[in-house]
Design an enzyme around this catalytic site. Structure first.
Site, PDB file in Angstrom:
ATOM      1  N   GLU A  10     -33.418  24.244  33.877  1.00  0.00           N
ATOM      2  CA  GLU A  10     -33.281  22.841  33.507  1.00  0.00           C
ATOM      3  C   GLU A  10     -32.810  22.002  34.703  1.00  0.00           C
ATOM      4  OE1 GLU A  10     -30.345  22.300  30.452  1.00  0.00           O
ATOM      5  OE2 GLU A  10     -31.139  20.342  29.883  1.00  0.00           O
ATOM      6  N   GLU A  38     -29.572  23.839  20.531  1.00  0.00           N
ATOM      7  CA  GLU A  38     -30.435  22.675  20.653  1.00  0.00           C
ATOM      8  C   GLU A  38     -31.862  23.050  20.223  1.00  0.00           C
ATOM      9  OE1 GLU A  38     -29.592  20.457  24.108  1.00  0.00           O
ATOM     10  OE2 GLU A  38     -31.171  19.002  23.788  1.00  0.00           O
TER      11      GLU A  38
HETATM   12  C1  RAM Z   1     -31.441  17.410  26.943  1.00  0.00           C
HETATM   13  C2  RAM Z   1     -32.534  18.342  27.338  1.00  0.00           C
HETATM   14  C3  RAM Z   1     -33.914  17.833  27.085  1.00  0.00           C
HETATM   15  C4  RAM Z   1     -34.039  16.382  27.445  1.00  0.00           C
HETATM   16  C5  RAM Z   1     -32.970  15.564  26.797  1.00  0.00           C
HETATM   17  C6  RAM Z   1     -33.030  14.113  27.153  1.00  0.00           C
HETATM   18  O1  RAM Z   1     -31.062  17.632  25.665  1.00  0.00           O
HETATM   19  O2  RAM Z   1     -32.387  18.557  28.702  1.00  0.00           O
HETATM   20  O3  RAM Z   1     -34.781  18.586  27.857  1.00  0.00           O
HETATM   21  O4  RAM Z   1     -35.303  15.901  27.094  1.00  0.00           O
HETATM   22  O5  RAM Z   1     -31.724  16.061  27.151  1.00  0.00           O
END
Ligand code: RAM
Length: 889
Positions: free
Chosen positions: A741, A470
């Site tokens: 996260e 990502e």
């Molecule tokens: C995921 C990640 C990112 C977030 C998006 C919406 O890919 O957690 O931090 O902003 O989702």
């Protein structure tokens, strides 16, 4: 020491920048004086072509300008020329009538100011390629002759892909991941390298390696490739000026040669494969025989999009030794770096030719203590080194980075020794500006984790995570964290570049992509709290650095975002349509959903109000009074509609979530009795949850702010000091060295949150950092006099802390705010205010009669303008200097 000095001159935030293309750069400086209450009354700037020309041949002389401005003074001399060094010096006068000597001379050097100066051709390697595969990287070379005494030589270079440049066998510069990541279709950076020292008389050679990188490598979790194009290319000009004034330009063209080499594959997510047996010794030197190399082709690609490097470069900023060699239960050989870091491993090895060493990276070990890569999804994070068998060999990759704490080794000959491995920490090399420390060791570890989250995720763009497939510039994450980031480091150039990319990638209707630079398929965009980065980020750069020019530059982008929201849905004053991430990862989400329970239209309408109010303030700052009036009135209407729609007359919010209450308070959407009830309910919601939060990405950053601002600082402290799940300190108690996260990335039983989306280096929840600086240590800027020209100091004592202190190297100089409780029940507040700024200091619960400054009555202290007693303490306004206040509590 001189009584008054001018120090730390910067041009466009940088000290002696080489290669900038700003037509009217801004100059800033700091005043240093040992006296208190020093303010600049006037300045003089002189600019010349060389230091010995200051006395008789000035390019710009402001004369004595009566002004207290010492930050972002715009160059207004003769039009700047390309590829030219300008030296400058500054002197100032203070309000006390003192004056400084001339500062030391500083300089800036321009790059190529017009596209027509790019006479080199874009070239590609004439080697058959399959753009759908990760293939060997390209190497380019060109040999050339130097004939005469060189006075100066400078290279301007860029690529489609990532490049590394060498000259006569030496690496040029130390910047990594050049040319950086921008919205490549409209903005492509080039770098400027002075190389006079690297040239030699006679034969010379340039070398350039080019990998896929962000331009055409694998990006995003949908396995996309070729996001910006399917062919790597390079563009370079070496300008050589001889002592006799003549000039020679060496440039890319079809006389260059190309080849493959030892790097067989290089991908940002997946790592690099390096076969040392294929090294071509001396490939970037004059007498190398390149007869076996392929040719190159000239190709068309815009030069109009070229811009000089805007951001600080990425570099190796620290080297870590592993702390332990682990043999896991599964029998793996694993190094523990002791810190979740971003960068790569440097290894040294002695092995026979053809021996293959695999170096794989992961963030965590699983419950059993085995190497765990589930959360990396498809990112391989694996570097492979194949030995050439010539004694001790060293290796580190070039065009890939890994997010990791643990390193699994396979194929390493013999027993690996810790000293054979070094973790190279790579980040955009930003000046460290902030420091926060307190008496609570777990909070200090939290601050450490926030900083490492920032270091790891500020690699040219602000990414959500640095490890899985990502690593994208998620707008929501950036906007929640930017203020914290601006304490820890000087992020002005970093975010200047990024918001320009945001503007470049913004849709015609004002909508904002979820990630910047935008590489996602365009089925959805413009989520509330994510797209609002368009407004919040430039505004925060203005708050933290007083950067009005960036506000002006971004104004259209900010405005079109608010206008976009305005045009959505069936109610002009609410935002009740479209896709939103909501309170992402909120703990009140339904099973199998990432979206917290707070209704999307409530969040969207709250942010609509907030962005509109910031836009109205921006319009005021920029003197656009008609726009200001329009958006002020829009803001009031949104507020009114928000209350009609979501708040009962008695103050009950339609959603009983912490985040709903937090937003209503944070964005000033409620008043009077309604507001009081909302504060009470928020406290109840927290109490009912035994002093735990339930908030996600949207509510978390503001939770403690609204509590502290609404008479509930003790509740904020309880939340922040909470150690059991869910809380900021829970990951700390689990040994985290970066922010997670998910609140429960690792659960209490040692199992993981799902593999699907579980980053252990995600800065979003690190947004609590700005509350530590602003509230616990009490260091903030006045929003009316930004960039810390007028500073607000309001430290808060509270249960759980014996002392707290913060410092910030602002545009004006060092600010400090710290407090401690003594054994005798005294409260000591120590502050430092830099010259040419003023501050308002609020000392909680202090009494004027007993308040001392440096041991004397507050009425006798020098540098203080006003003192005022109020029910909750003493408010003082003061000038620059260091002060120590003692209050009895
Ligand atoms: C995921 C990640 C990112 C977030 C998006 C919406 O890919 O957690 O931090 O902003 O989702």
């Amino acid at each position: 020491m001189q009584p008054l000095q001018v120090m730390q001159l910067t041009c466009e935030y940088r000290s002696n920048p080489v290669g900038i293309d700003v037509i009217q750069p801004r100059l800033s400086w700091k005043l240093v004086s040992e006296r208190r209450n020093v303010k600049q009354n006037a300045y003089q700037i002189q600019v010349a072509a060389a230091p010995d020309l200051f006395d008789n041949q000035l390019i710009w002389d402001t004369g004595k300008v009566i002004s207290d401005q010492s930050v972002h003074v715009v160059y207004e001399g003769a039009a700047l020329e390309s590829r030219t060094r300008y030296v400058y010096r500054i002197r100032v006068w203070s309000e006390h009538g003192q004056h400084s000597d001339w500062s030391e001379t500083a300089y800036w050097e321009t790059s190529l100011l017009t596209p027509s100066e790019w006479t080199a051709d874009w070239i590609t390697a004439n080697i058959p390629r399959d753009p759908e595969q990760a293939e060997p990287i390209d190497m380019f070379r060109a040999a050339f002759q130097i004939d005469g005494q060189v006075s100066r030589a400078v290279i301007y270079a860029t690529s489609l892909g990532l490049y590394e440049l060498s000259l006569n066998g030496n690496r040029v510069g130390d910047a990594l991941f050049t040319p950086g990541w921008t919205s490549y279709t409209s903005r492509l950076q080039y770098q400027t390298y002075p190389v006079t020292e690297l040239l030699k008389d006679g034969g010379n050679a340039l070398g350039m390696m080019v990998a896929d990188g962000w331009y055409k490598g694998n990006l995003g979790w949908q396995k996309q490739r070729n996001c910006y194009g399917s062919e790597r290319a390079v563009l370079l000009q070496l300008h050589i000026t001889y002592e006799d004034g003549s000039e020679q330009i060496i440039k890319t063209g079809d006389n260059w040669k190309a080849s493959e080499g030892p790097i067989r594959m290089s991908e940002l997510y997946h790592g690099e494969t390096y076969d040392a047996r294929l090294e071509q010794n001396g490939w970037d030197t004059w007498d190398y025989d390149d007869s076996g190399w392929s040719g190159t082709n000239v190709r068309e690609h815009s030069k109009e999009i070229l811009i000089a490097q805007e951001n600080n470069p990425a570099r190796i900023v620290e080297r870590l030794q592993p702390i332990e060699l682990i043999r896991t239960p599964a029998g793996e050989t694993v190094l523990d770096m002791g810190q979740n870091m971003v960068g790569w491993m440097h290894i040294s090895v002695e092995g026979e030719a053809g021996r293959t060493i695999t170096i794989q990276h992961a963030e965590v070990l699983d419950k059993e203590g085995n190497f765990y890569t589930g959360n990396l999804r498809s990112a391989k994070q694996t570097n492979v080194y194949i030995c050439k068998g010539e004694g001790v060999e060293t290796y580190e990759p070039r065009f890939t980075f890994q997010g990791f704490r643990y390193v699994k080794l396979e194929g390493y000959p013999g027993e690996p020794k810790l000293e054979q491995f070094t973790g190279c920490v790579i980040t955009t090399d930003l000046e460290t500006t902030g420091h926060f420390e307190c008496s609570h060791p777990l909070i200090n570890q939290l601050q450490h984790n926030i900083e490492w989250g920032q270091i790891g995720n500020f690699l040219d763009v602000p990414t959500d995570c640095p490890q899985r497939d990502e690593r994208l510039g998620w707008t929501g994450d950036a906007q929640v964290f930017i203020r914290t980031a601006a304490f820890n480091r000087n992020v002005a150039p970093f975010f200047t570049k990024w918001v320009r990319d945001l503007k470049a990638d913004q849709f015609r209707d004002g909508g904002v992509p979820h990630v910047i630079p935008d590489v996602l398929p365009q089925d959805t965009h413009s989520s509330s709290a994510w797209g609002d980065a368009a407004v919040i980020c430039p505004w925060t750069v203005y708050l933290s650095y007083g950067d009005k020019r960036l506000l002006a530059e971004q104004y259209d982008s900010m405005k079109s975002w608010v206008d976009y929201i305005h045009s959505q849905g069936d109610n002009t004053y609410l935002w009740n349509s479209g896709f939103h991430f909501g309170d992402w990862l909120g703990l009140d989400a339904k099973e199998n959903s990432y979206k917290g329970a707070t209704p999307s239209d409530l969040i969207a309408s709250a942010f609509y109000a907030y962005s509109t109010s910031l836009l109205a303030q921006t319009a005021r700052v920029l003197g656009k009074s008609s726009d200001a009036a329009t958006y002020e009135s829009l803001y009031s209407k949104i507020k009114e509609q928000f209350r009609n729609e979501f708040v009962s007359p008695a103050g009950r919010l339609c959603a009983a979530t912490q985040t709903a209450h937090v937003l209503a308070l944070m964005f000033d959407l409620v008043e009077g009795e309604q507001k009081k009830r909302i504060v009470r309910t928020l406290v109840e919601l927290i109490e009912e949850n035994s002093f735990h939060l339930t908030t996600g990405f949207v509510g978390t950053p503001y939770l403690c702010h609204v509590l502290s601002d609404n008479g509930q600082h003790d509740i904020a402290l309880k939340l922040v000091l909470q150690e059991s799940y869910p809380s900021w300190l829970y990951p700390v108690t689990q040994g985290a060295t970066t922010m997670w996260e998910h609140w429960d990335g690792v659960k209490a039983d040692g199992s993981f949150w799902s593999d699907n989306m579980n980053s252990f280096n995600h800065y979003a929840y690190g947004a609590i950092g700005d509350w530590l600086y602003q509230v616990v240590a009490g260091l903030d800027t006045d929003h009316q006099s930004t960039g810390y020209k007028h500073i607000k100091i309001r430290p808060r004592v509270g249960q759980g802390f014996e002392y707290a202190k913060a410092s910030l190297e602002s545009m004006y100089g060092m600010i400090r705010s710290g407090w401690e409780r003594t054994e005798h029940g005294e409260w000591i507040v120590s502050i430092t205010i830099p010259a040419n700024t003023t501050a308002e200091v609020h000392l909680q619960d202090a009494r004027l009669e007993t308040l001392l400054e440096s041991g004397r009555s507050i009425f006798e202290a020098e540098g203080i303008y006003t003192r005022q007693q109020s029910a909750d303490g003493v408010t003082i306004t003061l000038g620059s200097g260091s002060y120590q206040f003692t209050a009895n509590q």
